[in-house]
Scaffold this active site. Sequence first.
Site, PDB file in Angstrom:
ATOM      1  N   ARG A  46     -18.507 -42.012  64.862  1.00 29.56           N
ATOM      2  CA  ARG A  46     -17.120 -41.904  64.118  1.00 29.56           C
ATOM      3  C   ARG A  46     -17.322 -41.115  63.074  1.00 29.56           C
ATOM      4  O   ARG A  46     -16.423 -40.311  62.464  1.00 29.56           O
ATOM      5  CB  ARG A  46     -16.591 -43.241  64.056  1.00 29.56           C
ATOM      6  CG  ARG A  46     -15.296 -43.184  63.241  1.00 29.56           C
ATOM      7  CD  ARG A  46     -14.179 -44.280  63.348  1.00 29.56           C
ATOM      8  NE  ARG A  46     -14.734 -45.679  63.685  1.00 29.56           N
ATOM      9  CZ  ARG A  46     -15.469 -46.358  62.768  1.00 29.56           C
ATOM     10  NH1 ARG A  46     -15.497 -45.868  61.555  1.00 29.56           N
ATOM     11  NH2 ARG A  46     -16.086 -47.261  63.015  1.00 29.56           N
ATOM     12  N   TYR A  98       8.068 -28.355  63.902  1.00 27.42           N
ATOM     13  CA  TYR A  98       7.775 -28.744  65.214  1.00 27.42           C
ATOM     14  C   TYR A  98       8.158 -30.230  65.463  1.00 27.42           C
ATOM     15  O   TYR A  98       8.145 -31.012  64.573  1.00 27.42           O
ATOM     16  CB  TYR A  98       6.336 -28.851  65.286  1.00 27.42           C
ATOM     17  CG  TYR A  98       5.495 -29.378  66.472  1.00 27.42           C
ATOM     18  CD1 TYR A  98       5.436 -28.715  67.560  1.00 27.42           C
ATOM     19  CD2 TYR A  98       5.135 -30.699  66.510  1.00 27.42           C
ATOM     20  CE1 TYR A  98       5.159 -29.298  68.667  1.00 27.42           C
ATOM     21  CE2 TYR A  98       4.297 -31.077  67.590  1.00 27.42           C
ATOM     22  CZ  TYR A  98       4.295 -30.459  68.749  1.00 27.42           C
ATOM     23  OH  TYR A  98       3.850 -30.936  69.990  1.00 27.42           O
ATOM     24  N   ASP A 170       1.500 -25.636  58.104  1.00 25.30           N
ATOM     25  CA  ASP A 170       1.031 -25.886  59.714  1.00 25.30           C
ATOM     26  C   ASP A 170       1.148 -24.049  59.996  1.00 25.30           C
ATOM     27  O   ASP A 170       1.871 -23.602  60.240  1.00 25.30           O
ATOM     28  CB  ASP A 170       2.125 -26.291  60.220  1.00 25.30           C
ATOM     29  CG  ASP A 170       1.970 -26.639  61.790  1.00 25.30           C
ATOM     30  OD1 ASP A 170       1.000 -25.842  62.415  1.00 25.30           O
ATOM     31  OD2 ASP A 170       2.505 -27.450  62.287  1.00 25.30           O
ATOM     32  N   LYS A 195      -3.748 -25.149  70.515  1.00 30.27           N
ATOM     33  CA  LYS A 195      -3.226 -23.907  70.755  1.00 30.27           C
ATOM     34  C   LYS A 195      -4.065 -22.747  70.677  1.00 30.27           C
ATOM     35  O   LYS A 195      -5.009 -22.661  71.384  1.00 30.27           O
ATOM     36  CB  LYS A 195      -1.954 -23.838  69.895  1.00 30.27           C
ATOM     37  CG  LYS A 195      -1.195 -25.188  69.671  1.00 30.27           C
ATOM     38  CD  LYS A 195      -0.402 -25.419  70.964  1.00 30.27           C
ATOM     39  CE  LYS A 195       0.067 -27.035  70.779  1.00 30.27           C
ATOM     40  NZ  LYS A 195       1.003 -27.368  69.806  1.00 30.27           N
TER      41      LYS A 195
HETATM   42  C1  LIG Z   1       1.523 -28.548  69.100  1.00 32.39           C
HETATM   43  C2  LIG Z   1       1.805 -28.588  67.597  1.00 32.39           C
HETATM   44  C3  LIG Z   1       1.668 -29.630  66.513  1.00 32.39           C
HETATM   45  C4  LIG Z   1       1.126 -30.733  67.242  1.00 32.39           C
HETATM   46  O1  LIG Z   1      -0.320 -30.670  67.676  1.00 32.39           O
HETATM   47  P1  LIG Z   1      -0.988 -31.478  68.745  1.00 32.39           P
HETATM   48  O2  LIG Z   1      -2.400 -31.042  68.795  1.00 32.39           O
HETATM   49  O3  LIG Z   1      -0.383 -31.426  69.933  1.00 32.39           O
HETATM   50  O4  LIG Z   1      -1.079 -32.993  68.127  1.00 32.39           O
HETATM   51  C5  LIG Z   1       1.773 -29.303  65.490  1.00 32.39           C
HETATM   52  N1  LIG Z   1       2.598 -28.192  64.957  1.00 32.39           N
HETATM   53  C6  LIG Z   1       2.813 -27.366  65.789  1.00 32.39           C
HETATM   54  C7  LIG Z   1       3.390 -25.924  65.194  1.00 32.39           C
HETATM   55  C8  LIG Z   1       2.588 -27.400  67.178  1.00 32.39           C
HETATM   56  O5  LIG Z   1       2.768 -26.232  68.083  1.00 32.39           O
END
Ligand SMILES: *Cc1c(COP(=O)(O)O)cnc(C)c1O
Length: 381
Positions: A46, A98, A170, A195
């Site tokens: 961890r 988001y 983000d 993503k």
């Molecule tokens: C998918 C997404 C998240 C969340 O991420 P996870 O890996 O699904 O927890 C946060 N911000 C944006 C812009 C996203 O597309």
Amino acid sequence: MKFGTKCIHAGLSPDPSTGAVMTPIYQTSTYAQAEPGKHQGFEYARTQNPTRSALERNLAQLENGEYAVAFSSGLAAMDAIVRLLEPGDEVIAVNDLYGGSYRQLVQVHGRYGIVSHFVDLADVAGVAKLINKKTRLIWIETPTNPMLKLVDIAAITTIARQKKVLTCVDNTFASPVLQNPLDMGADIVLHSATKYLGGHSDVVMGAVMTNSKDIADKLYFLQNAVGAVPGPQDCFLMLRGIKTLHLRVERACKNAKKIAKYLANHPKVGKVYYPGLKDHPQHELAKRQMRDFGAMVSFDFPDGTYEMAVKVLANTHYFTLAESLGGVESLIGHPASMTHASIPRKERLKVGLTDSLIRLSVGIEDVEDLINDLEQAFQNL
Ligand SMILES: *Cc1c(COP(=O)(O)O)cnc(C)c1O
């Protein structure tokens, strides 16, 4: 080192014990100690894992950061960032955030005394007025989902620095191929690595990058103390995905540009939302802030209805109807009933998110096939 070289080499070297060229998957939860406390820098997985450490070294350089901290999802990464705040502190966040980030700020951190305000960050003067003694963090997302609006990162970080407020971008939608917020004055960058970074729709992961040792130390502490860590197999898959990040994003942007133009000229299609189109209200900002315009495209139909959208969604073959984005394969989505269903319809309509709005995550297939796929889906409208 330039970006494409970083994707393949940054922070990585052949494994010292065997010479393995690819970073091995250290599938272990613990490490042998010669004497109590005498070890090779790894005690318990961890806290440290060599596969994860290699990934974190690589991730940091992708965003021109000194430090990167990996988490088991994008939202776990966000949770660690918001835990840098104290009860009573305030967050200013972009208003078409988001959905999962909105839910976490309001329903999780709200319960522990973190107060969040959701505003249009395009109104820079308005943001300056909103900042008060309790404001600790400005949360930026650009381009936004699914309306593809932009926030001027440099303008917001300039104000935030004057007022000693942290900024976090983000950067999931743009990916580090298209913009590097730390270079524009942001303190923290977050990625849902699920993503574009992973890019093959097979891993859920989050990453945080920063140049501040103080912030990084606090995040490493939370990574270990809270424990939302990614496993070594996922870290390996992430490293493998990143090796082609620059090629994938370049091709996806090229495809998206052609699809946006095709949609903009289509007699059956109404509004097209894509920062690369000249009529996008922030096209100039997009040219200044991003190296290309991304691979997310949203569009609508004139006098569109829910039924029209459903007809299109049911008839594409290469565009798979699914949540998520950023993979090699193209996806099609219906924000009103999928990603944004939890937002009241009245609120959705205010930002143009109608019942017929369709969102595309354009992949790296041959664009002629993708356009033909959309064309045949529009046939019986
Ligand atoms: C998918 C997404 C998240 C969340 O991420 P996870 O890996 O699904 O927890 C946060 N911000 C944006 C812009 C996203 O597309």
